[in-house]
Design an enzyme around this catalytic site. Structure first.
Site, short mmCIF file in Angstrom:
data_model
loop_
_atom_site.label_atom_id
_atom_site.label_comp_id
_atom_site.label_asym_id
_atom_site.label_seq_id
_atom_site.Cartn_x
_atom_site.Cartn_y
_atom_site.Cartn_z
N LYS A 23 45.18 9.68 44.51
CA LYS A 23 46.16 8.77 45.10
C LYS A 23 45.69 7.32 44.99
O LYS A 23 46.45 6.43 44.58
CB LYS A 23 46.40 9.13 46.57
CG LYS A 23 47.54 8.36 47.21
CD LYS A 23 47.85 8.89 48.61
CE LYS A 23 48.36 10.29 48.53
NZ LYS A 23 48.87 10.81 49.80
N ARG A 93 45.97 7.74 54.75
CA ARG A 93 46.28 8.98 54.01
C ARG A 93 45.05 9.48 53.25
O ARG A 93 44.25 8.70 52.77
CB ARG A 93 47.40 8.73 52.98
CG ARG A 93 48.73 8.32 53.57
CD ARG A 93 49.66 7.92 52.43
NE ARG A 93 50.92 7.39 52.93
CZ ARG A 93 52.10 8.01 52.80
NH1 ARG A 93 52.17 9.17 52.21
NH2 ARG A 93 53.20 7.46 53.26
N GLY A 102 49.92 18.76 50.75
CA GLY A 102 50.08 19.37 52.07
C GLY A 102 48.82 19.93 52.67
O GLY A 102 48.83 20.47 53.78
N MET A 104 45.88 18.23 53.36
CA MET A 104 45.14 17.34 54.26
C MET A 104 46.11 16.44 55.00
O MET A 104 47.32 16.61 54.94
CB MET A 104 44.09 16.57 53.46
CG MET A 104 42.98 17.51 52.96
SD MET A 104 41.74 16.65 52.00
CE MET A 104 42.68 16.12 50.60
N ARG A 337 51.97 10.82 41.15
CA ARG A 337 50.97 11.81 40.70
C ARG A 337 51.66 12.76 39.74
O ARG A 337 52.90 12.85 39.72
CB ARG A 337 50.40 12.59 41.89
CG ARG A 337 51.42 13.39 42.67
CD ARG A 337 50.81 14.00 43.91
NE ARG A 337 51.83 14.65 44.74
CZ ARG A 337 51.65 15.01 45.99
NH1 ARG A 337 50.50 14.78 46.59
NH2 ARG A 337 52.62 15.60 46.68
N HIS A 455 39.16 47.46 44.59
CA HIS A 455 39.64 48.44 43.62
C HIS A 455 41.15 48.33 43.44
O HIS A 455 41.67 48.28 42.31
CB HIS A 455 39.27 49.86 44.06
CG HIS A 455 39.81 50.93 43.16
ND1 HIS A 455 41.03 51.55 43.39
CD2 HIS A 455 39.32 51.46 42.03
CE1 HIS A 455 41.25 52.42 42.43
NE2 HIS A 455 40.22 52.39 41.59
N ARG A 561 38.64 52.53 29.58
CA ARG A 561 37.83 53.20 30.61
C ARG A 561 38.20 54.67 30.61
O ARG A 561 39.19 55.07 31.21
CB ARG A 561 38.11 52.56 31.98
CG ARG A 561 37.59 51.13 32.07
CD ARG A 561 38.24 50.35 33.18
NE ARG A 561 39.63 50.05 32.85
CZ ARG A 561 40.30 48.99 33.31
NH1 ARG A 561 39.71 48.13 34.10
NH2 ARG A 561 41.56 48.80 32.99
N ARG A 617 34.78 52.88 26.02
CA ARG A 617 33.58 53.05 26.85
C ARG A 617 33.48 54.50 27.30
O ARG A 617 34.46 55.07 27.78
CB ARG A 617 33.63 52.13 28.07
CG ARG A 617 32.41 52.27 28.97
CD ARG A 617 32.52 51.39 30.21
NE ARG A 617 33.46 51.94 31.18
CZ ARG A 617 33.79 51.33 32.32
NH1 ARG A 617 33.27 50.15 32.63
NH2 ARG A 617 34.65 51.89 33.15
N SER A 765 29.11 44.03 24.89
CA SER A 765 30.23 43.59 25.72
C SER A 765 29.67 43.43 27.13
O SER A 765 29.09 44.37 27.68
CB SER A 765 31.36 44.61 25.70
OG SER A 765 32.43 44.15 26.50
N ASN A 769 31.56 42.64 35.96
CA ASN A 769 31.72 43.15 37.34
C ASN A 769 30.39 43.71 37.84
O ASN A 769 29.89 43.30 38.89
CB ASN A 769 32.79 44.24 37.39
CG ASN A 769 34.17 43.72 37.02
OD1 ASN A 769 34.38 42.52 36.95
ND2 ASN A 769 35.10 44.62 36.79
N CYS A 832 34.19 41.94 29.12
CA CYS A 832 35.29 42.86 29.48
C CYS A 832 35.41 43.06 30.98
O CYS A 832 36.16 43.92 31.43
CB CYS A 832 35.13 44.20 28.77
SG CYS A 832 33.64 45.10 29.25
N TYR A 852 34.97 37.09 21.94
CA TYR A 852 36.25 37.44 22.55
C TYR A 852 36.09 37.66 24.05
O TYR A 852 34.99 37.85 24.56
CB TYR A 852 36.85 38.69 21.90
CG TYR A 852 36.10 39.97 22.18
CD1 TYR A 852 36.38 40.74 23.31
CD2 TYR A 852 35.08 40.41 21.33
CE1 TYR A 852 35.68 41.92 23.58
CE2 TYR A 852 34.38 41.58 21.59
CZ TYR A 852 34.68 42.32 22.72
OH TYR A 852 33.99 43.47 23.00
#
Length: 877
Positions: A23, A93, A102, A104, A337, A455, A561, A617, A765, A769, A832, A852
């Protein structure tokens, strides 16, 4: 030298965004462009950070600079704080460097008190305006600075209107406004035990501190996490001379966009109100007028505004969102903005601006947020129906889309009802892999527990199914087939609707409409595909998912999987027979049942991918996930296996592990049970041979991925099982078909020893997770219980399961990539895990030089755009 913490608007420009906030930088830039911006100054983001470093205190040094620049503002405006002749009022502001609409706080009309209000009334000849401004200031200051109830102020206004027998705020007289001022002060005094502050400088310092504090309010923290905004950016504060839209009928205020933010149409879009202040336009108390009606009400101001809009859009090369005020017929610009817009509008605006010669295709690609594309790919609720529906609870928007159906509580119920042609919503405390069939046929999934990476959330996103998770307000009573929420009870078979984009849950059926993708989408994605370096694959376990991913532009499958396939139909029985087998003959009999089932699955996936690369896999989860827990299923399986229930219960008990995610799973299963790897290899190779026979032009080369490898010797052992089986089948078939064996890097030890492991692995790969779980040492399913405290304490900015931890996990990925290619220079490297669809993670992966990313089908377009943006950013870096 003393750090400069405060800048006049005419001292800054657009390039100082990091210091002045968005701003402040834009106000400075508009001032430089000669636009009618009310004078003011900006307190920097560095001042905000120092405020927190100093224990949430504004230092004497910063206070002194603020007072110095206040004097400069008084000189520029010819007005003075608290003056009886020509008083200065200001707005205070927030203004972070990234737009956070919206999130702050703002305070208007600061500097007013009894004396100043009286002076303004006399000078303006408009007593109502003076005391309207005063009551607004008390209301805002009390709310933002002191945290008093907004609702109570509204109730006081309603009480005064009721006493007067009026309904519209505009009917309140000057005397009514004076009454409101006194009643507001009384409420303030009764709540806080102190009088409302009358000294303008005290008001200003308290307001500035409140804006700094608002950087860490709950909604701001949540917004930052959702939009990858670091907490150490801080917010700037803008102190600006007030101009008044509520002085009379030749005054007004409005908000407008240079193009339609909903459709992208190249036409001025906005609203305004005469005799009003800014919050009136968005508060809904009065109905605003459309922006083009301004030409009749204030033609000079309208013409000037249209000219400024054109100038700003051409200057910023983006659709602008602006706030303006008209005071006594004169236009003032309060903000500009880059405007927020829908995905459809974003694509149209980007394409149109390229056609208009305003921007390049690279600039167009950077204008659209990848996550926005999500909303184009899922069903949505009909807007009119949604507006009339009642929200019964809200939780985490875990997977986008709109789901409407009848309540079921188990995966079995979901399948039974779906087979009858019914639409169902699966409601669970939490889901497990066993629920996958029920999840697949449901319109949506609602869970009481779990977070954005639980999950349910991960699987739902992979399927493109709608999911709302973590609905903790729900009290489940699965035995009776009901749940209770906010005093209402919902039973099995009742209709509910869930919105995976907002997290809202509705206690009724709401009409859904299929997502529409405009022609601009395809054109835009062609630009992205030409620009990106990274390939984009998908995680898919069924031909349906694979086809969906190809439709969305996937260039292969990075993760099949195989365990998900085992939960369908008779396969779960066969794998359970394998698990409880007492001897080699029983084990082989079960594997012989599974092999043709797996082969058929793989053939379907190869067919769907039409020659694109497919990485399969091998079995990954611990075996306890496949055994029955229901007594009836245990009894049935015991009869089929010709063993007693007691024996079967003993087998199930023996499978129990203290920490199954770090136990007997992945390639460890193949070391213990070599027949599993041989069976899966036979299925993979035979499937590829059959499909190549039908489609020789595809020339499929299977990619076999061994999970959870942590040592070269371990990889050699399992790979030998694979190659001996595969080579024997190929020899018998007289085929020279090639195949490749690689591994997932998901154990930190594998990353550290990647140069050794690359001696046997043809590709890596990164299973981010598990690599994240094992690097951090906490469970993805349990972390949601304590991560909120980590965010609040600023230990972590984001959920490391949603956004890749570049400092820790990222370092392991980069190390493994470099070590692997040191041994095998042409090694193919991919990701992956869930991070394969996260834009910030994709940028890192591009920088590291992987080949990839692989993500769920419905995130493929997001990954394609994010990969293009990563290339553009990393080329500039």
């Amino acid at each position: 030298m003393e750090t400069k913490y405060v800048y006049l608007f005419n001292e800054g420009d657009a390039n100082m965004r990091n210091l002045l906030g968005g701003k402040g930088a834009n106000l400075a830039e508009m001032s430089k462009l000669g636009m009618p911006v009310p004078n003011g100054f900006t307190i920097t983001t560095e001042a905000c950070n120092k405020y927190y470093d100093d224990g949430e205190v504004i230092s004497d040094e910063i206070q002194a600079q603020i007072m110095e620049y206040l004097e400069k503002l008084e000189e520029e405006t010819g007005k003075k704080f608290g003056d009886q002749e020509n008083p200065l009022l200001v707005s205070v502001r927030s203004g972070a460097r990234a737009s956070m609409p919206g999130m702050m706080d703002t305070i208007l009309n600061l500097g007013i008190n009894d004396v100043v209000a009286n002076t303004i009334a006399e000078k303006s000849g408009n007593e109502r305006f003076a005391y309207d401004s005063y009551r607004r200031f008390i209301q805002m200051f009390a709310d933002v600075v002191k945290g008093l109830s907004k609702k109570r102020f509204e109730e006081i206004i309603d009480e005064v209107k009721a006493e007067r027998g009026i309904k519209d705020d505009l009917e309140l007289t000057a005397d009514d406004m004076k009454t409101l001022v006194e009643k507001f002060k009384e409420f303030y005094r009764s709540e806080l035990g102190e009088d409302f502050p009358t000294d303008p400088k005290t008001q200003m310092m308290e307001a500035i501190e409140a804006v700094f504090r608002s950087w860490n309010n709950e909604r701001a923290i949540y917004y930052r996490r959702m939009n990858d905004i670091p907490s150490n950016w801080g917010t700037a504060v803008n102190v600006q001379m007030m101009v008044f839209g509520n002085m009379g009928e030749d005054c007004g205020t409005g908000v407008a966009f240079t193009r339609n933010p909903a459709t992208g149409e190249n036409k001025l879009y906005g609203e305004f109100l005469m005799n009003a202040q800014g919050e009136d336009v968005v508060a809904g108390v009065r109905t605003p007028k459309k922006i083009d009606q301004l030409k009749e009400v204030s033609p000079t101001a309208y013409d000037q505004f249209v000219e400024i809009c054109s100038k700003l859009e051409n200057h910023y090369k983006n659709m602008q969102d602006m706030e303006f005020t008209i005071e006594n017929g004169k236009l003032f610009m309060l903000q500009t903005r880059n405007g927020k817009r829908t995905a459809q509008a974003a694509l149209k605006i980007a394409c149109d601006m390229v056609d208009e010669g305003l921007i390049s295709t690279d600039e167009a690609l950077m204008m659209v947020e990848p996550q926005q594309l999500d909303s184009l790919l899922h069903p949505t609720f009909a807007k009119e129906a949604l507006e009339a529906a009642e929200v019964i609870t809200s939780a985490l928007p875990a997977s986008p889309g709109a789901g409407c159906g009848q309540i079921v509580f188990t995966a079995e119920e979901a399948k039974e009802e779906a087979d009858k042609g019914k639409k169902v919503i699966l409601v669970r405390l939490e889901t497990s892999p066993e629920d996958i069939e029920g999840m697949a046929v449901s319109q949506g999934i609602l869970t009481v527990r779990g977070g954005m990476t639980s999950h349910a959330a991960v699987v739902a996103r992979g399927m493109g199914a709608c999911c709302v998770s973590g609905a903790g307000d729900i009290e489940m009573n699965e035995e009776e087939g009901s749940f209770k929420v906010n005093g209402k009870t919902f039973k099995r078979g009742d209709w509910i609707s869930i919105d995976g984009s907002t997290g809202n849950v509705y206690g009724e059926a709401i009409e859904t409409v299929p997502a529409e993708i405009s022609g601009d989408f395809e054109r835009f994605m062609e630009w992205a595909d030409k620009r990106r370096r990274l390939k984009v694959r998908t995680n898919a376990d069924t031909p349906k998912d694979a086809k969906q991913a190809v439709d969305f532009g996937a260039e292969g499958i990075g993760l099949v999987r195989t365990e998900h396939m085992f939960f369908e139909g008779d396969k779960i029985k066969a794998i359970r027979e394998m698990i409880v087998a007492k001897n080699d003959d029983q084990m082989q009999a079960a594997l012989d049942k599974l092999e043709p089932m797996q082969q058929k699955d793989f053939e379907g996936i190869y067919e769907a991918m039409e020659g694109r690369p497919v990485t399969i896999r091998y079995l990954d989860p611990p075996l306890h996930e496949f055994v029955p827990t229901n007594p009836e299923d245990i009894k049935e399986l015991a009869n089929e296996m010709n063993i007693s229930e007691a024996e079967l219960n003993q087998v199930i008990s023996n499978l129990h592990e203290v920490n199954p995610m770090m136990g007997h799973r992945g390639s460890r299963l193949d070391v213990s049970n070599p027949g599993i790897a041989k069976m899966q290899t036979a299925a993979v190779i035979k499937a590829a041979l059959n499909v190549n026979k039908k489609h020789p032009e595809w020339n499929i080369e299977p990619e076999i991925m061994l999970p959870l490898i942590g040592d070269l010797a371990e990889l050699k052992y399992v790979k030998k099982l694979v190659t001996e089986t595969a080579d024997a089948i190929l020899k018998e078939a007289g085929s020279d078909m090639k195949y490749h064996v690689g591994t997932m890097i998901e154990v930190p030890r594998a990353a550290l020893l990647a140069d050794e492991i690359a001696e046997e692995a043809e590709f890596f790969s990164f299973g981010t997770n598990d690599l994240t779980q094992l690097t951090f040492g906490f469970s993805r399913d349990d972390a949601g219980k304590f991560l909120p405290q980590y965010y609040a304490a600023k230990i972590y900015e984001n959920d490391p399961f949603a956004r890749l931890d570049q400092n820790g996990v990222g370092k392991l990925i980069e190390m493994a990539a470099n070590l692997g290619r040191k041994t095998r220079p042409d090694m193919k490297l991919g990701v992956c895990g869930e991070h394969g669809g996260d834009p910030a993670s994709i940028e890192f992966v591009d920088k590291v030089g992987l080949n990839y990313v692989s993500c769920s089908p419905f995130r493929v377009p997001i990954a394609r755009l994010a990969a293009a943006q990563a290339t553009i950013k990393n080329e500039k870096a």
